[in-house]
Design an enzyme around this catalytic site. Structure first.
Site, short mmCIF file in Angstrom:
data_model
loop_
_atom_site.label_atom_id
_atom_site.label_comp_id
_atom_site.label_asym_id
_atom_site.label_seq_id
_atom_site.Cartn_x
_atom_site.Cartn_y
_atom_site.Cartn_z
N SER A 190 0.82 -1.21 0.00
CA SER A 190 0.00 0.00 0.00
C SER A 190 0.86 1.26 0.00
O SER A 190 2.00 1.26 0.46
CB SER A 190 -0.91 0.04 1.23
N1 SAH Z 1 -0.97 -4.63 4.13
C1 SAH Z 1 -0.33 -4.96 2.89
C2 SAH Z 1 -1.20 -4.59 1.71
C3 SAH Z 1 -1.24 -5.71 0.74
S1 SAH Z 1 -2.47 -5.58 -0.52
C4 SAH Z 1 1.04 -4.33 2.80
O1 SAH Z 1 1.34 -3.44 3.60
O2 SAH Z 1 1.84 -4.73 1.95
C5 SAH Z 1 -3.79 -6.53 0.15
C6 SAH Z 1 -3.51 -7.96 0.49
O3 SAH Z 1 -4.75 -8.55 0.88
C7 SAH Z 1 -2.99 -8.83 -0.66
O4 SAH Z 1 -1.80 -9.43 -0.27
C8 SAH Z 1 -4.10 -9.87 -0.85
O5 SAH Z 1 -3.63 -11.15 -1.23
C9 SAH Z 1 -4.73 -9.91 0.51
N2 SAH Z 1 -6.09 -10.44 0.55
C10 SAH Z 1 -7.09 -10.28 -0.36
N3 SAH Z 1 -8.20 -10.94 0.03
C11 SAH Z 1 -7.91 -11.53 1.22
C12 SAH Z 1 -8.63 -12.38 2.12
N4 SAH Z 1 -9.89 -12.77 1.89
N5 SAH Z 1 -8.00 -12.79 3.25
C13 SAH Z 1 -6.71 -12.45 3.51
N6 SAH Z 1 -5.98 -11.68 2.68
C14 SAH Z 1 -6.56 -11.22 1.56
#
Ligand code: SAH
Length: 213
Positions: free
Chosen positions: A64
């Protein structure tokens, strides 16, 4: 991987930028100043790690934008000792910010590859979540509920009832709601089945998807 004076200087400028965009929580800013975001990114992007931008990580996901991380964290008003559930570990960067702020973090990721990489990165930084789990965030984490705070880092079509159920009374959840772009929604649990909701503006997230892979 190491943290250089040059990277630290870039982080200081990033923090100044976040202040100019309205981030006020000193402890959030302190965390961003100190956590080496480049550790969570592919080598190809290290030169840009302190630009206020989202970047690709593997499996078509993103780390993000720092402003978004700061905004979501600030909105939750994180206190030391807070029990926090994070949905979407991704790179682990947001997780490390929460740990730096001395909250007790439980973090879930649906993609095994990302889960494993984030676990490795965090342990290299000697940062230890209470739990880091490969699982579907739609289910929450009932065995450790209730949580003081829930932070969702993927765009969700609606607010999952299961997550509302796992929030403690007076707890807060921040969740981007919507399909193509999302409205950042801050939910407060006032009592069982009693919630207040506030919209905090438009953001853009990868989608929250069902089932672990
Ligand atoms: N907090 C992260 C943001 C990653 S983007 C960072 O700082 O890098 C969002 C993430 O949510 C992705 O890795 C995606 O695979 C995950 N995601 C999407 N749907 C999800 C679900 N149902 N349960 C757990 N993770 C999920």
């Amino acid at each position: 991987m190491y943290d250089s004076i040059k990277q630290k200087g870039k982080r200081k400028r990033l923090v100044e930028k976040l202040v100019s965009k309205g981030i006020r929580d000193k402890r959030v800013l302190e965390a961003i100043l100190n956590i080496p975001r480049h550790f969570f990114m592919d080598k190809d992007f290290h030169d840009y790690a302190y630009d206020d931008k989202a970047f690709p990580i593997s499996n078509n996901q993103t780390i993000s934008q720092p402003y978004t991380v700061a905004f979501q964290t600030q909105s939750l008003d994180i206190n030391p000792g807070d029990k926090v559930l994070e949905i979407g570990t991704g790179s682990g960067y947001q997780t490390s910010i929460l740990i730096y702020m001395k909250s007790r973090v439980y973090t879930l990721e649906r993609i095994f590859d990302l889960h494993r990489m984030a676990k490795t990165t965090l342990s290299k930084l000697k940062m230890h979540p209470e739990k880091i789990k490969w699982s579907d965030g739609y289910l929450g984490l009932s065995e450790n509920a209730p949580f003081d705070k829930i932070l969702v880092t993927a765009g969700c079509p609606n607010i999952p009832t299961e997550l509302l159920n796992q929030l403690s009374i007076n707890g807060k959840m921040i969740i981007p709601v919507g399909l193509d772009d999302q409205e950042m929604c801050l939910v407060k649990k006032l009592g069982n089945n009693d919630y207040s909701k506030k919209n905090l503006g438009k953001f853009n997230f990868v989608p929250m998807l069902k089932d672990k892979i």
